[in-house]
Design a protein around this motif. Sequence first.
Motif, PDB file in Angstrom:
ATOM      1  N   ALA A 100       0.834  -1.204   0.000  1.00  0.00           N
ATOM      2  CA  ALA A 100       0.000   0.000   0.000  1.00  0.00           C
ATOM      3  C   ALA A 100       0.866   1.251   0.000  1.00  0.00           C
ATOM      4  O   ALA A 100       0.610   2.202  -0.757  1.00  0.00           O
ATOM      5  N   ARG A 101       1.907   1.256   0.832  1.00  0.00           N
ATOM      6  CA  ARG A 101       2.792   2.424   0.909  1.00  0.00           C
ATOM      7  C   ARG A 101       3.562   2.619  -0.397  1.00  0.00           C
ATOM      8  O   ARG A 101       3.841   3.761  -0.799  1.00  0.00           O
ATOM      9  N   ALA A 102       3.901   1.524  -1.067  1.00  0.00           N
ATOM     10  CA  ALA A 102       4.611   1.638  -2.346  1.00  0.00           C
ATOM     11  C   ALA A 102       3.728   2.311  -3.392  1.00  0.00           C
ATOM     12  O   ALA A 102       4.194   3.169  -4.158  1.00  0.00           O
ATOM     13  N   TYR A 103       2.448   1.940  -3.420  1.00  0.00           N
ATOM     14  CA  TYR A 103       1.524   2.583  -4.364  1.00  0.00           C
ATOM     15  C   TYR A 103       1.309   4.051  -4.013  1.00  0.00           C
ATOM     16  O   TYR A 103       1.229   4.906  -4.903  1.00  0.00           O
ATOM     17  N   ILE A 104       1.220   4.352  -2.724  1.00  0.00           N
ATOM     18  CA  ILE A 104       1.069   5.751  -2.302  1.00  0.00           C
ATOM     19  C   ILE A 104       2.290   6.568  -2.715  1.00  0.00           C
ATOM     20  O   ILE A 104       2.166   7.700  -3.200  1.00  0.00           O
ATOM     21  N   ALA A 105       3.471   5.989  -2.544  1.00  0.00           N
ATOM     22  CA  ALA A 105       4.706   6.700  -2.908  1.00  0.00           C
ATOM     23  C   ALA A 105       4.720   7.029  -4.405  1.00  0.00           C
ATOM     24  O   ALA A 105       5.100   8.134  -4.811  1.00  0.00           O
ATOM     25  N   GLU A 106       4.301   6.059  -5.232  1.00  0.00           N
ATOM     26  CA  GLU A 106       4.257   6.304  -6.676  1.00  0.00           C
ATOM     27  C   GLU A 106       3.217   7.368  -7.015  1.00  0.00           C
ATOM     28  O   GLU A 106       3.453   8.239  -7.866  1.00  0.00           O
ATOM     29  N   ALA A 107       2.068   7.306  -6.333  1.00  0.00           N
ATOM     30  CA  ALA A 107       1.026   8.303  -6.571  1.00  0.00           C
ATOM     31  C   ALA A 107       1.496   9.698  -6.161  1.00  0.00           C
ATOM     32  O   ALA A 107       1.210  10.685  -6.856  1.00  0.00           O
ATOM     33  N   LYS A 108       2.233   9.788  -5.065  1.00  0.00           N
ATOM     34  CA  LYS A 108       2.743  11.092  -4.600  1.00  0.00           C
ATOM     35  C   LYS A 108       3.748  11.671  -5.593  1.00  0.00           C
ATOM     36  O   LYS A 108       3.773  12.879  -5.840  1.00  0.00           O
ATOM     37  N   GLN A 109       4.557  10.784  -6.167  1.00  0.00           N
ATOM     38  CA  GLN A 109       5.527  11.243  -7.159  1.00  0.00           C
ATOM     39  C   GLN A 109       4.809  11.825  -8.377  1.00  0.00           C
ATOM     40  O   GLN A 109       5.191  12.881  -8.891  1.00  0.00           O
ATOM     41  N   LEU A 110       3.771  11.130  -8.836  1.00  0.00           N
ATOM     42  CA  LEU A 110       2.983  11.640  -9.962  1.00  0.00           C
ATOM     43  C   LEU A 110       2.270  12.933  -9.599  1.00  0.00           C
ATOM     44  O   LEU A 110       2.221  13.877 -10.387  1.00  0.00           O
TER      45      LEU A 110
END
Length: 319
Positions: free
Chosen positions: A285-295
Amino acid sequence: FFECDWDTALRQLPALAQARMKASAAMNLMSLGLTAAALVPATKSVSWLSTHGHHKDALQLAGALLSMLVATGQLARAQSLLKELAPLGDSSTDAGLRCSALSFSGYVAFLNGQIEEARRAFAESEAIIQAASCEEPLFPAVSTYYVAFLLETGKIEEALSRSLQTASWRETGQWQTKVDFPSLEASDLMVMGLAYLHLGSVAKAEEILERQLSILIAADERLYLPAGFIARAQLNVVRGAIPSAIADLSEALCIAESAGAVLSRIDALLCFARLHNASGNTQYARAYIAEAKQLSGTVRLAHYDEKLRIAESEINTLP
């Protein structure tokens, strides 16, 4: 046509015919999800057509271009285009254009976190559209953004009521939907289906969300397909069909990346994060959040910053 220097073939045509062909090419590029390639011919065509008094052509293309700019997170360009079109929005301009321009402005304000400004723009748009009659609109009114705003601000029953009104306009061929595109109809169905889903009418939501997706697939509207798949994924989560939801989100991510649909990519990543969070896989979940934050950092929209903050907070509450 697009595999060569297609601009060359148009040079023998009159200037207006060239502009219309370029506009048509730009709209096809948008539908195919080739948004970067569509941007230059679209913006140049809008400017030429509006400058030379061909307002109907300019405004039809501008509507598609504005939708593309929103979907790809280019809000500054969208605002610039709205300003460019503003001189056409005086009292002599048709109701469809005024309503749509206000609706676009309202949604852009909403994405930028300016909630009160968004409310004012939508209220003004609705005041015109509910009172006006227009026989031959230059431009269709855009209802989806208003309904999406109502959904995002928790006014679910009001969103459904407004969606049903748009559907009745479409059925009777009233001016609000007389000038129409598959993506507009699908978007209206999508927000209606989500309203039913939020209200617990799962069977009705399923019928509508399947229909909106089938329209987008049949028209190969790749720029808007990701949002359609994400909507059905939300339905599948409610139905407990998690593998189907994952398949829809994976499809949405793949298409959104190729089409440059940044906002849909962020939405899909957030859905993935919540799915993993619900099953206790906080690392994923945190990995997906990190990618979303980068975008999200590339578009810098207050609305998405807040969505990410809430999602991250939900993850952090788990032991």
